[in-house]
Design a protein around this motif. Structure first.
Motif, PDB file in Angstrom:
ATOM      1  N   ALA A 443       0.839  -1.200   0.000  1.00 30.02           N
ATOM      2  CA  ALA A 443       0.000   0.000   0.000  1.00 30.02           C
ATOM      3  C   ALA A 443       0.870   1.244   0.000  1.00 30.02           C
ATOM      4  CB  ALA A 443      -0.930   0.006   1.216  1.00 30.02           C
ATOM      5  N   ILE A 444       0.380   2.311  -0.614  1.00 33.66           N
ATOM      6  CA  ILE A 444       1.100   3.580  -0.696  1.00 33.66           C
ATOM      7  C   ILE A 444       0.171   4.703  -0.260  1.00 33.66           C
ATOM      8  CG2 ILE A 444       0.490   3.829  -3.148  1.00 33.66           C
ATOM      9  CD1 ILE A 444       3.133   5.346  -3.538  1.00 33.66           C
ATOM     10  N   SER A 445       0.730   5.673   0.459  1.00 32.65           N
ATOM     11  CA  SER A 445      -0.040   6.847   0.870  1.00 32.65           C
ATOM     12  C   SER A 445       0.909   8.028   1.010  1.00 32.65           C
ATOM     13  CB  SER A 445      -0.773   6.595   2.189  1.00 32.65           C
ATOM     14  OG  SER A 445       0.158   6.265   3.203  1.00 32.65           O
ATOM     15  N   ILE A 446       0.353   9.229   0.935  1.00 32.23           N
ATOM     16  CA  ILE A 446       1.126  10.455   1.100  1.00 32.23           C
ATOM     17  C   ILE A 446       0.829  11.001   2.496  1.00 32.23           C
ATOM     18  CG2 ILE A 446       1.698  12.701   0.130  1.00 32.23           C
ATOM     19  CD1 ILE A 446       2.167  10.265  -1.736  1.00 32.23           C
ATOM     20  N   ILE A 447       1.844  11.034   3.342  1.00 28.97           N
ATOM     21  CA  ILE A 447       1.651  11.466   4.731  1.00 28.97           C
ATOM     22  C   ILE A 447       1.619  12.983   4.835  1.00 28.97           C
ATOM     23  CG2 ILE A 447       2.576  11.356   7.066  1.00 28.97           C
ATOM     24  CD1 ILE A 447       1.388   8.755   5.977  1.00 28.97           C
ATOM     25  N   LYS A 448       2.483  13.644   4.088  1.00 28.55           N
ATOM     26  CA  LYS A 448       2.480  15.117   4.119  1.00 28.55           C
ATOM     27  C   LYS A 448       3.042  15.663   2.821  1.00 28.55           C
ATOM     28  CE  LYS A 448       6.935  16.683   5.924  1.00 28.55           C
ATOM     29  NZ  LYS A 448       7.632  17.492   6.926  1.00 28.55           N
ATOM     30  N   LYS A 449       2.644  16.889   2.518  1.00 26.46           N
ATOM     31  CA  LYS A 449       3.186  17.596   1.373  1.00 26.46           C
ATOM     32  C   LYS A 449       3.052  19.085   1.632  1.00 26.46           C
ATOM     33  CE  LYS A 449       3.064  18.095  -3.631  1.00 26.46           C
ATOM     34  NZ  LYS A 449       2.248  18.013  -4.855  1.00 26.46           N
ATOM     35  N   ARG A 450       4.190  19.751   1.818  1.00 20.88           N
ATOM     36  CA  ARG A 450       4.188  21.176   2.163  1.00 20.88           C
ATOM     37  C   ARG A 450       3.858  22.060   0.971  1.00 20.88           C
ATOM     38  NH1 ARG A 450       9.877  20.877   5.345  1.00 20.88           N
ATOM     39  NH2 ARG A 450       9.126  20.325   7.425  1.00 20.88           N
ATOM     40  N   THR A 451       4.182  21.578  -0.227  1.00 19.45           N
ATOM     41  CA  THR A 451       4.120  22.461  -1.393  1.00 19.45           C
ATOM     42  C   THR A 451       2.793  22.422  -2.130  1.00 19.45           C
ATOM     43  OG1 THR A 451       5.178  20.693  -2.666  1.00 19.45           O
ATOM     44  CG2 THR A 451       6.608  22.406  -1.752  1.00 19.45           C
ATOM     45  N   GLY A 452       1.775  21.823  -1.537  1.00 18.97           N
ATOM     46  CA  GLY A 452       0.471  21.799  -2.195  1.00 18.97           C
ATOM     47  C   GLY A 452      -0.407  20.710  -1.617  1.00 18.97           C
ATOM     48  N   SER A 453      -1.584  20.555  -2.216  1.00 19.90           N
ATOM     49  CA  SER A 453      -2.528  19.554  -1.734  1.00 19.90           C
ATOM     50  C   SER A 453      -2.134  18.164  -2.228  1.00 19.90           C
ATOM     51  CB  SER A 453      -3.937  19.904  -2.221  1.00 19.90           C
ATOM     52  OG  SER A 453      -3.961  19.906  -3.641  1.00 19.90           O
ATOM     53  N   HIS A 454      -2.697  17.144  -1.577  1.00 17.93           N
ATOM     54  CA  HIS A 454      -2.436  15.777  -1.983  1.00 17.93           C
ATOM     55  C   HIS A 454      -3.608  14.913  -1.532  1.00 17.93           C
ATOM     56  CE1 HIS A 454      -1.538  14.334   2.133  1.00 17.93           C
ATOM     57  NE2 HIS A 454      -1.079  15.563   2.314  1.00 17.93           N
ATOM     58  N   GLU A 455      -3.709  13.719  -2.089  1.00 15.78           N
ATOM     59  CA  GLU A 455      -4.742  12.777  -1.669  1.00 15.78           C
ATOM     60  C   GLU A 455      -4.438  12.253  -0.266  1.00 15.78           C
ATOM     61  OE1 GLU A 455      -5.665   9.447  -4.077  1.00 15.78           O
ATOM     62  OE2 GLU A 455      -6.276  10.638  -5.828  1.00 15.78           O
ATOM     63  N   SER A 456      -5.481  12.057   0.503  1.00 21.16           N
ATOM     64  CA  SER A 456      -5.312  11.463   1.834  1.00 21.16           C
ATOM     65  C   SER A 456      -5.673   9.975   1.826  1.00 21.16           C
ATOM     66  CB  SER A 456      -6.196  12.200   2.850  1.00 21.16           C
ATOM     67  OG  SER A 456      -7.562  12.142   2.457  1.00 21.16           O
ATOM     68  N   THR A 457      -5.856   9.435   0.645  1.00 21.36           N
ATOM     69  CA  THR A 457      -6.264   8.037   0.527  1.00 21.36           C
ATOM     70  C   THR A 457      -5.070   7.094   0.636  1.00 21.36           C
ATOM     71  OG1 THR A 457      -6.029   8.120  -1.876  1.00 21.36           O
ATOM     72  CG2 THR A 457      -8.190   8.655  -0.970  1.00 21.36           C
ATOM     73  N   ILE A 458      -5.389   5.812   0.783  1.00 24.46           N
ATOM     74  CA  ILE A 458      -4.392   4.746   0.741  1.00 24.46           C
ATOM     75  C   ILE A 458      -4.710   3.891  -0.475  1.00 24.46           C
ATOM     76  CG2 ILE A 458      -3.420   2.754   1.961  1.00 24.46           C
ATOM     77  CD1 ILE A 458      -4.426   4.034   4.576  1.00 24.46           C
ATOM     78  N   ARG A 459      -3.717   3.660  -1.319  1.00 26.37           N
ATOM     79  CA  ARG A 459      -3.931   2.885  -2.534  1.00 26.37           C
ATOM     80  C   ARG A 459      -3.032   1.641  -2.528  1.00 26.37           C
ATOM     81  NH1 ARG A 459      -5.805   5.833  -7.470  1.00 26.37           N
ATOM     82  NH2 ARG A 459      -6.494   7.923  -6.857  1.00 26.37           N
ATOM     83  N   GLU A 460      -3.522   0.579  -3.105  1.00 22.95           N
ATOM     84  CA  GLU A 460      -2.682  -0.597  -3.300  1.00 22.95           C
ATOM     85  C   GLU A 460      -1.851  -0.391  -4.561  1.00 22.95           C
ATOM     86  OE1 GLU A 460      -2.879  -5.437  -4.082  1.00 22.95           O
ATOM     87  OE2 GLU A 460      -4.691  -4.204  -4.294  1.00 22.95           O
ATOM     88  N   TYR A 461      -0.650  -0.986  -4.585  1.00 21.55           N
ATOM     89  CA  TYR A 461       0.161  -0.937  -5.796  1.00 21.55           C
ATOM     90  C   TYR A 461       0.851  -2.282  -5.987  1.00 21.55           C
ATOM     91  CZ  TYR A 461       4.291  -0.312  -2.817  1.00 21.55           C
ATOM     92  OH  TYR A 461       5.283  -0.490  -1.888  1.00 21.55           O
ATOM     93  N   ARG A 462       1.255  -2.530  -7.210  1.00 22.64           N
ATOM     94  CA  ARG A 462       1.909  -3.786  -7.551  1.00 22.64           C
ATOM     95  C   ARG A 462       3.111  -3.490  -8.434  1.00 22.64           C
ATOM     96  NH1 ARG A 462      -2.183  -7.601  -9.511  1.00 22.64           N
ATOM     97  NH2 ARG A 462      -2.267  -8.222  -7.324  1.00 22.64           N
ATOM     98  N   ILE A 463       4.178  -4.276  -8.223  1.00 24.49           N
ATOM     99  CA  ILE A 463       5.401  -4.149  -9.032  1.00 24.49           C
ATOM    100  C   ILE A 463       5.506  -5.395  -9.903  1.00 24.49           C
ATOM    101  CG2 ILE A 463       7.900  -3.923  -8.982  1.00 24.49           C
ATOM    102  CD1 ILE A 463       7.598  -2.664  -6.190  1.00 24.49           C
TER     103      ILE A 463
END
Length: 500
Positions: A443-463
């Protein structure tokens, strides 16, 4: 630090670029300086570079040695590829034959009285004959032993100082600290004092550092600075002070080329900002940083990778199998890749490498993989956060986008990072393993971003061989970041298994 032309004309350059930066141009002409350090710290090498720099400028230089022979000095110079020309004179100070013959030694006077007077006379005679503008006296330990008392030693140093001042010579006195290291006599007499130190960690190469202890009437760069002795001589890496570097750039948004990743980040990553990719081993931290580096090269920009943890051949093969051909990107000339050996590199030298790449090659995307390896380069230092603060601030001011990875301890549940620099980074990307439907997923998520808005969701990812695939937000799961989520929905939002 920029030094005006008028100022540098009054300075004798040492021939070591980093040291001249620390000394604001070099050594003030017509003064006596002390270069001290224990045996093996590099005093002789620094002294030779100081004299050779003078010779290249057409000045006459003199090396007076009481501890090494002329042959040893010339062999040491040749080991660095230096040939001492006619402008560099070496005077090997030896006691008179009468003092070496036991049958002719005086009994009514102390032999040290005769030896000290004879040594001083020989020094003055050779200076009168050569008339140098740069002088090295190696070493004060021999004079201290001949003087036998602190009073005689101080008087002798004062006499030598006043004598050289008359000739307007710039003098470098070497002291190997083998006798009475607590004696600060020369510190009070010298115009400036430079100290060399050697540290031996429990594992890895020795670490050397330099500090200007004193410099009368001159502002200098204080504190410790790393330096190394290489085949071509001493290299000093001045401590990075980000406040001295201010670049002018237009802030832009950089995309990864993966639409779902850019959506998570509110459109992308801004130039002049730092991004920390945090997660346990194997979650794809390096891959995400490589995705942004590859996107930069594809746009025609330049990127640099500093790899601590992985052998480059293995990294190239691994990335090629998931759709990123690092060798092809490198062949374009826009991707610079450096393998960093944490056991052999000092923090100051690493900062210097990064700064040199950004300054000389106009690099706008920098990847440091990983901070764990950077920390390993300074096992006995407590200033990692300060090092990182200055480096990141410098890169931000140059308009570069910096990506750092940190491997956390553990795989699922409560995990800890070896160093907390989340507050330094402008953006924090958090990667996690979680278990669902009998499989380990990511799973991937963005915890913080000072330079603008971002999603607060958690998404699954695959490699996979096609690269990185990011799914829809995991709205129907609770507890993904803890590693064992609870499924609350009716339809599974997980990525479908690949058809092989």
């Amino acid at each position: 630090m920029s030094i005006s032309t008028e100022l540098t004309q009054t300075k004798a350059a040492t021939g070591i670029e980093g040291l001249d930066d620390i000394l604001a141009g070099g050594l003030s002409r017509g003064h006596v300086f002390l270069l001290e350090g224990e045996p093996g710290t590099g005093k002789t090498t620094v002294a030779l570079q100081f004299l050779l720099a003078g010779a290249r400028a057409g000045e006459r230089s003199l090396y007076i040695t009481l501890s090494e022979t002329e042959r040893e000095l010339r062999q040491g110079a040749l080991s660095h590829g230096w040939h001492m020309d006619e402008n560099v004179h070496v005077f090997e100070l030896t006691p008179p034959e009468s003092l070496l013959n036991a049958e002719q030694q005086q009994t009514l006077l102390y032999s040290s009285d005769l030896e000290l007077g004879e040594a001083t006379r020989q020094i003055f005679e050779v200076v009168e004959r050569i008339k140098p503008t740069r002088v090295v006296l190696d070493s004060l330990s021999e004079i201290r032993l001949l003087a036998q008392s602190s009073l005689r030693y101080r008087r002798q140093i004062l006499a030598i100082k006043h004598y050289f001042v008359r000739y307007d010579a710039t003098v470098l006195l070497l002291d190997d600290l083998t006798t009475e290291s607590l004696d600060k006599t020369v510190h009070s007499v010298a115009h400036g004092v430079i100290r060399l130190e050697e540290l031996t960690p429990n594992y890895g190469a020795e670490r050397r550092r330099i500090r200007v202890v004193k410099y009368r009437g001159q502002k200098y760069r204080g504190g410790f600075h790393d330096f190394t002795i290489m085949a071509d001589g001493v290299h000093v890496f001045p401590r990075l002070v980000a406040a001295e570097h201010r670049g002018i750039y237009t802030r832009q948004q950089l995309t990864s080329g993966i639409a779902e990743m850019d959506a998570l980040l509110g459109g992308g990553i801004e130039t002049g900002s730092s991004t920390l990719i945090l997660g346990p081993a194997g979650t794809g931290k390096s891959l995400i940083s490589m995705v942004f580096a590859a996107a930069a090269v594809t746009r025609g920009e330049r990127a640099a990778l500093f790899i601590f943890d992985e052998e480059l051949g293995l990294l190239f093969d691994r990335m090629k199998h998931i759709g990123i051909d690092l060798q092809a990107l490198k062949d374009t000339g826009n991707l610079l890749i450096e393998q960093v050996d944490a056991a052999e590199l000092s923090p100051g030298e690493f900062s210097h490498r990064v700064r040199r790449c950004v300054d000389q090659r106009d690099i706008k995307t920098v990847v440091i993989d990983s901070i764990n390896g950077y920390q390993a380069a300074m096992p006995e230092e407590n200033a990692l956060v300060l090092h990182m603060h200055e480096l990141l601030l410098y890169l931000n001011r140059q308009g570069a986008a910096t990506f750092m990875t940190v491997a956390q301890h553990g795989l699922v549940g409560d995990m800890q990072a070896p160093v907390d620099i989340t507050y330094l980074a402008d953006t924090v990307i958090l990667l996690r393993y979680f278990e669902a439907l009998g499989k380990v997923r990511r799973a991937i998520s963005i915890i913080k971003k000072r330079t603008g808005s971002h999603e607060s969701t958690i998404r699954e990812y695959r490699i996979s061989a096609q690269g990185m695939t990011i799914g829809e937000p995991l709205d129907a799961f609770q507890g993904v970041l803890r590693g064992v989520p609870t499924y609350l929905g009716a339809d599974s939002p997980l990525l479908a298994d690949e058809v092989r």
